[in-house]
Motif scaffolding. Structure first.
Motif, PDB file in Angstrom:
ATOM      1  N   ASN A  34      24.612  -4.272 -50.509  1.00 21.70           N
ATOM      2  CA  ASN A  34      25.276  -5.535 -50.173  1.00 21.70           C
ATOM      3  C   ASN A  34      24.434  -6.242 -49.114  1.00 21.70           C
ATOM      4  N   SER A  35      23.696  -7.248 -49.545  1.00 22.14           N
ATOM      5  CA  SER A  35      22.755  -7.922 -48.646  1.00 22.14           C
ATOM      6  C   SER A  35      23.439  -8.861 -47.656  1.00 22.14           C
ATOM      7  N   ASN A  36      24.756  -9.047 -47.775  1.00 20.72           N
ATOM      8  CA  ASN A  36      25.461  -9.936 -46.848  1.00 20.72           C
ATOM      9  C   ASN A  36      25.928  -9.223 -45.584  1.00 20.72           C
ATOM     10  N   LYS A  37      25.827  -7.913 -45.565  1.00 23.53           N
ATOM     11  CA  LYS A  37      26.266  -7.167 -44.388  1.00 23.53           C
ATOM     12  C   LYS A  37      25.142  -7.079 -43.358  1.00 23.53           C
ATOM     13  N   ALA A  38      25.544  -6.871 -42.110  1.00 21.31           N
ATOM     14  CA  ALA A  38      24.560  -6.777 -41.035  1.00 21.31           C
ATOM     15  C   ALA A  38      23.753  -5.489 -41.169  1.00 21.31           C
ATOM     16  N   CYS A  39      22.534  -5.513 -40.645  1.00 23.85           N
ATOM     17  CA  CYS A  39      21.687  -4.322 -40.704  1.00 23.85           C
ATOM     18  C   CYS A  39      22.183  -3.286 -39.712  1.00 23.85           C
ATOM     19  N   GLY A  40      21.810  -2.042 -39.959  1.00 16.93           N
ATOM     20  CA  GLY A  40      22.218  -0.929 -39.111  1.00 16.93           C
ATOM     21  C   GLY A  40      21.293  -0.757 -37.927  1.00 16.93           C
ATOM     22  N   PRO A  41      21.375   0.387 -37.245  1.00 16.08           N
ATOM     23  CA  PRO A  41      20.517   0.620 -36.071  1.00 16.08           C
ATOM     24  C   PRO A  41      19.038   0.706 -36.404  1.00 16.08           C
ATOM     25  N   ASP A  42      18.685   0.855 -37.691  1.00 13.37           N
ATOM     26  CA  ASP A  42      17.265   0.878 -38.060  1.00 13.37           C
ATOM     27  C   ASP A  42      16.658  -0.524 -38.122  1.00 13.37           C
ATOM     28  N   ASP A  43      17.507  -1.592 -38.029  1.00 11.34           N
ATOM     29  CA  ASP A  43      17.055  -2.989 -38.030  1.00 11.34           C
ATOM     30  C   ASP A  43      16.423  -3.418 -39.344  1.00 11.34           C
ATOM     31  N   ILE A  44      16.635  -2.671 -40.420  1.00 12.74           N
ATOM     32  CA  ILE A  44      16.132  -3.061 -41.738  1.00 12.74           C
ATOM     33  C   ILE A  44      17.264  -3.764 -42.474  1.00 12.74           C
ATOM     34  N   HIS A  45      17.109  -5.044 -42.709  1.00 12.06           N
ATOM     35  CA  HIS A  45      18.180  -5.844 -43.297  1.00 12.06           C
ATOM     36  C   HIS A  45      18.404  -5.475 -44.761  1.00 12.06           C
ATOM     37  N   GLY A  46      19.659  -5.664 -45.202  1.00 13.52           N
ATOM     38  CA  GLY A  46      19.997  -5.355 -46.590  1.00 13.52           C
ATOM     39  C   GLY A  46      19.235  -6.198 -47.590  1.00 13.52           C
ATOM     40  N   LYS A  47      18.874  -7.430 -47.226  1.00 14.31           N
ATOM     41  CA  LYS A  47      18.089  -8.271 -48.134  1.00 14.31           C
ATOM     42  C   LYS A  47      16.716  -7.663 -48.386  1.00 14.31           C
ATOM     43  N   ILE A  48      16.144  -7.022 -47.383  1.00 15.36           N
ATOM     44  CA  ILE A  48      14.847  -6.367 -47.562  1.00 15.36           C
ATOM     45  C   ILE A  48      14.988  -5.149 -48.466  1.00 15.36           C
ATOM     46  N   LEU A  49      16.031  -4.351 -48.243  1.00 14.10           N
ATOM     47  CA  LEU A  49      16.240  -3.173 -49.087  1.00 14.10           C
ATOM     48  C   LEU A  49      16.479  -3.564 -50.541  1.00 14.10           C
ATOM     49  N   LYS A  50      17.190  -4.662 -50.758  1.00 13.83           N
ATOM     50  CA  LYS A  50      17.532  -5.070 -52.121  1.00 13.83           C
ATOM     51  C   LYS A  50      16.353  -5.714 -52.834  1.00 13.83           C
ATOM     52  N   ASN A  51      15.647  -6.604 -52.159  1.00 15.28           N
ATOM     53  CA  ASN A  51      14.548  -7.317 -52.804  1.00 15.28           C
ATOM     54  C   ASN A  51      13.275  -6.487 -52.897  1.00 15.28           C
ATOM     55  N   CYS A  52      13.177  -5.434 -52.107  1.00 20.66           N
ATOM     56  CA  CYS A  52      11.999  -4.551 -52.157  1.00 20.66           C
ATOM     57  C   CYS A  52      12.399  -3.149 -52.598  1.00 20.66           C
ATOM     58  N   SER A  53      13.409  -3.065 -53.447  1.00 17.66           N
ATOM     59  CA  SER A  53      13.926  -1.749 -53.848  1.00 17.66           C
ATOM     60  C   SER A  53      12.873  -0.908 -54.556  1.00 17.66           C
ATOM     61  N   ARG A  54      12.070  -1.514 -55.399  1.00 22.06           N
ATOM     62  CA  ARG A  54      11.083  -0.735 -56.151  1.00 22.06           C
ATOM     63  C   ARG A  54       9.966  -0.226 -55.245  1.00 22.06           C
ATOM     64  N   SER A  55       9.437  -1.089 -54.391  1.00 26.14           N
ATOM     65  CA  SER A  55       8.322  -0.665 -53.536  1.00 26.14           C
ATOM     66  C   SER A  55       8.786   0.284 -52.433  1.00 26.14           C
ATOM     67  N   LEU A  56      10.052   0.209 -52.008  1.00 26.57           N
ATOM     68  CA  LEU A  56      10.549   1.099 -50.960  1.00 26.57           C
ATOM     69  C   LEU A  56      11.042   2.439 -51.491  1.00 26.57           C
ATOM     70  N   SER A  57      11.240   2.547 -52.783  1.00 32.03           N
ATOM     71  CA  SER A  57      11.810   3.781 -53.328  1.00 32.03           C
ATOM     72  C   SER A  57      10.887   4.986 -53.110  1.00 32.03           C
ATOM     73  N   THR A  58       9.567   4.790 -53.208  1.00 28.50           N
ATOM     74  CA  THR A  58       8.646   5.914 -53.032  1.00 28.50           C
ATOM     75  C   THR A  58       8.611   6.431 -51.592  1.00 28.50           C
ATOM     76  N   PRO A  59       8.381   5.570 -50.577  1.00 30.60           N
ATOM     77  CA  PRO A  59       8.384   6.118 -49.209  1.00 30.60           C
ATOM     78  C   PRO A  59       9.731   6.685 -48.788  1.00 30.60           C
ATOM     79  N   LEU A  60      10.835   6.094 -49.263  1.00 33.93           N
ATOM     80  CA  LEU A  60      12.150   6.630 -48.906  1.00 33.93           C
ATOM     81  C   LEU A  60      12.389   7.985 -49.543  1.00 33.93           C
ATOM     82  N   SER A  61      11.915   8.179 -50.767  1.00 33.92           N
ATOM     83  CA  SER A  61      12.063   9.494 -51.398  1.00 33.92           C
ATOM     84  C   SER A  61      11.283  10.558 -50.625  1.00 33.92           C
TER      85      SER A  61
END
Length: 282
Positions: free
Chosen positions: A232-259
């Protein structure tokens, strides 16, 4: 006459103090302007990093810090920032509203200096256009959303912007301790909630680690990408300061480092999972 002012055998002295009070200006906040974000460039930059070589052999805490440092360098290249003046800007007042406001003010100043019929019509036109844009932005912000639960949150955001007030008092206290700065209030909230939990249990239950390899979990990048797309990109980011819009729009490129980070954290064993920090939205 002197007796009317005070009962004394001395002559009263009257005086006035002239002073100037300098009000502190609210600090300017910087936020990412996602409307001008270059998502394609950001995804290419994240995908070009050799994450296996960068974080795969590190400790989880160091790998997480390294990941965030690299990620925010790339984010700052592709997403510009804007300054917010004050803490009570209306949530829908964006750059388009601001440009309409400036046009209205310029037309008003021009009409006052040269009060012709043409300038009067121009002033009235820009004023109506400014009201029209603000009303449209407000309706879009409050109602055009896929998540009905956000309507209440956005409504109170509007109330906060109009009433110029905080939901959390300017000063909070607990057990004789008074705090009035955001950080001190957060620490006081943390102390309160940490006191609500009991001490760690010591039951002494034996744990057999001989078959621990049977419980290995594979953190598949494809599944992680699927979960990130549902953020849900409309919610505020957590203590990691990574916004939901970044997680959603970069889901493919972020999936490898997060795994890789999930695997490192899981294989390392239990750590500081029981610790958290409460950050109230002031």
């Amino acid at each position: 006459e002197n007796a009317m002012i005070c009962k004394s055998d001395h002559y009263p002295i009257t005086f006035s103090v002239s002073c100037k009070v300098n009000h502190l200006k609210p600090p300017k906040r910087q936020i990412y302007n996602f409307k001008r974000a270059n998502w394609d460039q950001l995804n290419r930059d994240i995908g070009s990093v050799d994450w296996h070589q960068t974080i795969d052999s590190m400790e989880p805490e160091l790998a997480w810090k390294r990941f965030k440092d690299i990620l925010f360098v790339l984010i700052n290249r592709s997403i510009p920032k804007i300054n917010l003046n004050g803490n009570f800007n209306s949530p829908w007042f964006d750059s388009e509203c601001f440009e309409a406001y400036r046009s209205k003010e310029r037309a008003h100043i021009k009409f006052k200096s040269t009060p012709t019929l043409h300038n009067e019509l121009k002033r009235d036109s820009t004023r109506k256009n400014f009201k029209k844009i603000c009303n449209a932005k407000m309706r879009e912000n409050l109602y055009n959303t896929d998540d009905p639960a956000l309507l209440t949150k956005k409504f109170w955001s509007h109330v906060k912007a109009d009433s110029k007030s905080h939901r959390i008092p300017e000063c909070v206290h607990r057990q004789g301790r008074y705090r009035n700065t955001p950080k001190e209030k957060c620490d006081l909230f943390n102390d309160y909630f940490s006191d609500q939990f009991s001490e760690e249990s010591t039951y002494g239950v034996p744990i057999d680690w001989s078959n621990d390899e049977a419980f290995d979990i594979e953190f598949c990048p494809i599944k992680i990408e699927s979960l990130l797309r549902k953020t849900n990109s409309n919610k505020a980011c957590g203590p990691d300061d990574i916004h939901g819009k970044i997680l959603k729009n970069c889901s493919r490129s972020l999936s490898t480092p997060l795994s890789l980070l999930f695997s490192l954290s899981y294989n390392t064993g239990p750590g500081r999972n029981g610790h958290s920090a409460l950050i109230p939205l002031l």
